[in-house]
Design a protein around this motif. Structure first.
Motif, PDB file in Angstrom:
ATOM      1  N   ASN A  13       0.638 -23.424 -21.218  1.00  0.00           N
ATOM      2  CA  ASN A  13      -0.610 -22.756 -21.623  1.00  0.00           C
ATOM      3  C   ASN A  13      -1.096 -23.600 -22.807  1.00  0.00           C
ATOM      4  O   ASN A  13      -0.463 -23.595 -23.860  1.00  0.00           O
ATOM      5  CB  ASN A  13      -0.242 -21.332 -22.038  1.00  0.00           C
ATOM      6  CG  ASN A  13      -1.407 -20.405 -22.299  1.00  0.00           C
ATOM      7  OD1 ASN A  13      -1.211 -19.360 -22.893  1.00  0.00           O
ATOM      8  ND2 ASN A  13      -2.601 -20.738 -21.864  1.00  0.00           N
ATOM      9  N   ASN A  68     -10.963 -18.243 -26.316  1.00  0.00           N
ATOM     10  CA  ASN A  68     -10.737 -18.613 -24.921  1.00  0.00           C
ATOM     11  C   ASN A  68     -11.683 -19.738 -24.514  1.00  0.00           C
ATOM     12  O   ASN A  68     -12.701 -19.985 -25.183  1.00  0.00           O
ATOM     13  CB  ASN A  68     -11.005 -17.401 -24.015  1.00  0.00           C
ATOM     14  CG  ASN A  68      -9.936 -16.325 -24.144  1.00  0.00           C
ATOM     15  OD1 ASN A  68      -8.745 -16.625 -24.210  1.00  0.00           O
ATOM     16  ND2 ASN A  68     -10.370 -15.068 -24.166  1.00  0.00           N
ATOM     17  N   GLY A  78       0.034 -15.045 -27.426  1.00  0.00           N
ATOM     18  CA  GLY A  78       1.471 -15.209 -27.677  1.00  0.00           C
ATOM     19  C   GLY A  78       1.917 -16.659 -27.658  1.00  0.00           C
ATOM     20  O   GLY A  78       2.612 -17.133 -28.572  1.00  0.00           O
ATOM     21  N   ASN A  79       1.520 -17.408 -26.606  1.00  0.00           N
ATOM     22  CA  ASN A  79       1.907 -18.823 -26.546  1.00  0.00           C
ATOM     23  C   ASN A  79       1.232 -19.582 -27.685  1.00  0.00           C
ATOM     24  O   ASN A  79       1.818 -20.493 -28.283  1.00  0.00           O
ATOM     25  CB  ASN A  79       1.501 -19.427 -25.195  1.00  0.00           C
ATOM     26  CG  ASN A  79       2.310 -18.862 -24.038  1.00  0.00           C
ATOM     27  OD1 ASN A  79       3.491 -18.537 -24.197  1.00  0.00           O
ATOM     28  ND2 ASN A  79       1.686 -18.734 -22.878  1.00  0.00           N
ATOM     29  N   ASN A 201      -6.566  -9.042 -18.932  1.00  0.00           N
ATOM     30  CA  ASN A 201      -5.657 -10.050 -18.377  1.00  0.00           C
ATOM     31  C   ASN A 201      -4.838  -9.373 -17.267  1.00  0.00           C
ATOM     32  O   ASN A 201      -4.306  -8.283 -17.488  1.00  0.00           O
ATOM     33  CB  ASN A 201      -4.723 -10.572 -19.468  1.00  0.00           C
ATOM     34  CG  ASN A 201      -5.501 -11.207 -20.619  1.00  0.00           C
ATOM     35  OD1 ASN A 201      -6.088 -12.261 -20.465  1.00  0.00           O
ATOM     36  ND2 ASN A 201      -5.523 -10.543 -21.773  1.00  0.00           N
ATOM     37  N   GLU A 219      -5.992 -14.984 -16.724  1.00  0.00           N
ATOM     38  CA  GLU A 219      -6.395 -14.628 -18.085  1.00  0.00           C
ATOM     39  C   GLU A 219      -7.896 -14.377 -18.212  1.00  0.00           C
ATOM     40  O   GLU A 219      -8.705 -15.178 -17.740  1.00  0.00           O
ATOM     41  CB  GLU A 219      -6.020 -15.744 -19.058  1.00  0.00           C
ATOM     42  CG  GLU A 219      -4.567 -15.728 -19.436  1.00  0.00           C
ATOM     43  CD  GLU A 219      -4.294 -16.615 -20.641  1.00  0.00           C
ATOM     44  OE1 GLU A 219      -5.088 -16.624 -21.600  1.00  0.00           O
ATOM     45  OE2 GLU A 219      -3.283 -17.326 -20.590  1.00  0.00           O
ATOM     46  N   ARG A 220      -8.184 -13.286 -18.882  1.00  0.00           N
ATOM     47  CA  ARG A 220      -9.562 -12.996 -19.269  1.00  0.00           C
ATOM     48  C   ARG A 220     -10.117 -14.193 -20.055  1.00  0.00           C
ATOM     49  O   ARG A 220      -9.436 -14.747 -20.916  1.00  0.00           O
ATOM     50  CB  ARG A 220      -9.523 -11.750 -20.170  1.00  0.00           C
ATOM     51  CG  ARG A 220     -10.808 -11.399 -20.825  1.00  0.00           C
ATOM     52  CD  ARG A 220     -10.643 -10.180 -21.652  1.00  0.00           C
ATOM     53  NE  ARG A 220      -9.898 -10.421 -22.887  1.00  0.00           N
ATOM     54  CZ  ARG A 220      -9.945  -9.626 -23.935  1.00  0.00           C
ATOM     55  NH1 ARG A 220     -10.657  -8.525 -23.901  1.00  0.00           N
ATOM     56  NH2 ARG A 220      -9.245  -9.895 -25.020  1.00  0.00           N
ATOM     57  N   GLY A 229       1.528 -15.767 -22.894  1.00  0.00           N
ATOM     58  CA  GLY A 229       2.640 -15.225 -23.702  1.00  0.00           C
ATOM     59  C   GLY A 229       2.589 -13.721 -23.882  1.00  0.00           C
ATOM     60  O   GLY A 229       3.606 -13.030 -23.764  1.00  0.00           O
ATOM     61  N   THR A 230       1.385 -13.200 -24.178  1.00  0.00           N
ATOM     62  CA  THR A 230       1.291 -11.746 -24.358  1.00  0.00           C
ATOM     63  C   THR A 230       1.538 -11.037 -23.026  1.00  0.00           C
ATOM     64  O   THR A 230       2.133  -9.957 -22.990  1.00  0.00           O
ATOM     65  CB  THR A 230      -0.081 -11.353 -24.946  1.00  0.00           C
ATOM     66  OG1 THR A 230      -1.102 -12.085 -24.264  1.00  0.00           O
ATOM     67  CG2 THR A 230      -0.159 -11.628 -26.426  1.00  0.00           C
TER      68      THR A 230
HETATM   69  N1  LIG Z   1      -2.821 -17.206 -23.441  1.00  0.00           N
HETATM   70  C1  LIG Z   1      -2.693 -16.181 -24.387  1.00  0.00           C
HETATM   71  C2  LIG Z   1      -3.697 -15.078 -24.342  1.00  0.00           C
HETATM   72  C3  LIG Z   1      -5.096 -15.585 -24.689  1.00  0.00           C
HETATM   73  C4  LIG Z   1      -6.105 -14.496 -24.797  1.00  0.00           C
HETATM   74  C5  LIG Z   1      -6.412 -13.817 -23.509  1.00  0.00           C
HETATM   75  N2  LIG Z   1      -7.022 -14.690 -22.539  1.00  0.00           N
HETATM   76  C6  LIG Z   1      -7.361 -12.634 -23.819  1.00  0.00           C
HETATM   77  O1  LIG Z   1      -8.583 -12.788 -23.730  1.00  0.00           O
HETATM   78  O2  LIG Z   1      -6.834 -11.559 -24.148  1.00  0.00           O
HETATM   79  C7  LIG Z   1      -1.260 -15.727 -24.573  1.00  0.00           C
HETATM   80  O3  LIG Z   1      -0.384 -16.604 -24.488  1.00  0.00           O
HETATM   81  O4  LIG Z   1      -0.998 -14.574 -24.900  1.00  0.00           O
END
Ligand SMILES: N[C@@H](CCC[C@H](N)C(=O)O)C(=O)O
Length: 328
Positions: A13, A68, A78-79, A201, A219-220, A229-230
């Motif tokens: 990511n 984003n 998270g990542n 997401n 991912e959103r 990661g989240t």
């Molecule tokens: N890639 C991320 C999350 C990034 C944000 C996500 N696209 C959102 O809009 O909530 C991760 O690693 O958590």
């Protein structure tokens, strides 16, 4: 103006780090959004899933803001937080850090390698919220744990939670991962729709074995990424809520870009945090020349490739072997 960027990734990511502690760029909000759209564009020589702005914080070691690829700002990543933790660790020399994010100050730590000598960081994923209106999600229920959303699918059961960015998680078979269901559902909930006005997401999770899962996330604000990661943290928690895995026991989370480890902690009823442990790998440092009014015309002035991806490739291959076995 000239901007220095560091390209990094956590489980594939990938992000561009822009250091606003060491440099006084003074971007406006419109410029941050425009930079994210222009620099993350995969048809250019940069390209990424998002931009991580690393800034000074009044009360923490640093502050992270995440944009984003479509220019929207996310409350958490998270990542990305692992990549920022590494950046701040190397900038300040501190192994234990507190990083300010949009909704929480989060603990981050340099830790023992997850695989070979890959630089590895442990970050706190918190707060965890189950209230539907906080995602926001409007489906006529206060919370949703392993239940149907008829508007989305007559077959799949979903769990909705914010960590604190919003996630919709469903446990599926390999066949369901290979179908186009995830794309169909994700495009619906991330377009104009009455259920998730801010988008969400969407993760499809397959249980591999005891304490090992596979997660793929749309991912959103980005689309399918190698890993989120989240989402992997939220998915690990969901497997604990459904009594598939246990709290306090490490869970290996395989993804299309590698593997991370998650540990779910329960502090009280409905009060959880998750530790997300994984790589933070640098790909290159570059200096770009940008007119912030026309950022899509940026020029790369210099680029210095780094060697550490070679080491990461071993973890990527190991993960690919595991994932291919399940899906072939
Ligand atoms: N890639 C991320 C999350 C990034 C944000 C996500 N696209 C959102 O809009 O909530 C991760 O690693 O958590």
């Amino acid at each position: 103006m000239n901007i220095d960027v560091t390209k990094c990734h956590g489980s594939g990511n990938d992000f561009l780090i822009i250091d606003e502690i060491s440099n006084s760029y003074n971007f406006s909000e419109t410029e941050r959004k425009a930079l994210a759209i222009a620099l993350c564009d995969r048809s250019t020589q940069l390209g990424a899933d998002g931009i991580l702005f690393v800034m000074s914080s009044e009360h923490s070691d640093a502050k992270m803001r995440v944009f984003n690829a479509d220019g929207s700002e996310a409350s958490m990543c998270g990542n990305g937080l692992r990549c920022v933790a590494r950046y701040v660790n190397e900038l300040t020399g501190k192994d234990n850090m507190i990083i300010e994010t949009m909704k929480a100050n989060l603990y981050a730590k340099k830790t023992e390698s997850i695989y070979d000598n890959i630089p590895t960081y442990r970050v706190e994923i918190s707060p965890v919220i189950f209230m539907a209106d906080k995602l926001p999600m409007y489906i006529g229920k206060e919370t949703l744990v392993n239940e149907k959303i008829e508007e989305l699918s007559s077959e799949l059961n979903f769990t909705a939670l914010a960590v604190p960015n919003p996630h919709l998680i469903t446990l599926v078979s390999p066949e369901q991962i290979q179908s186009n269901e995830q794309e169909r559902i994700s495009e619906y909930v991330n377009g104009e729709n009455p259920l998730f006005p801010d988008g969400v997401n969407v993760s499809f999770v397959h249980i591999l074995e005891d304490r090992a899962i596979y997660v793929r996330t749309y991912e959103r604000g980005v689309g399918f990424t190698n890993a989120c990661g989240t989402a992997m943290s939220a998915s690990s928690l969901v497997t604990c809520l459904l009594d598939i895995n246990e709290i306090e026991k490490p869970i290996d989370v395989f993804n299309n870009g590698g593997k991370v480890r998650c540990i779910v902690h329960q502090h009280a009823e409905q009060h959880y945090t998750i530790d997300l442990i994984g790589n933070a790998t640098y790909l290159y440092n570059a200096s770009i020349n940008v007119n912030v009014d026309r950022p899509q015309e940026f020029i790369i002035k210099s680029k210095h490739d780094l060697e550490e991806q070679e080491l990461y490739k071993k973890l990527e291959e190991h993960s690919k072997e595991v994932v291919t076995k399940v899906f072939s």
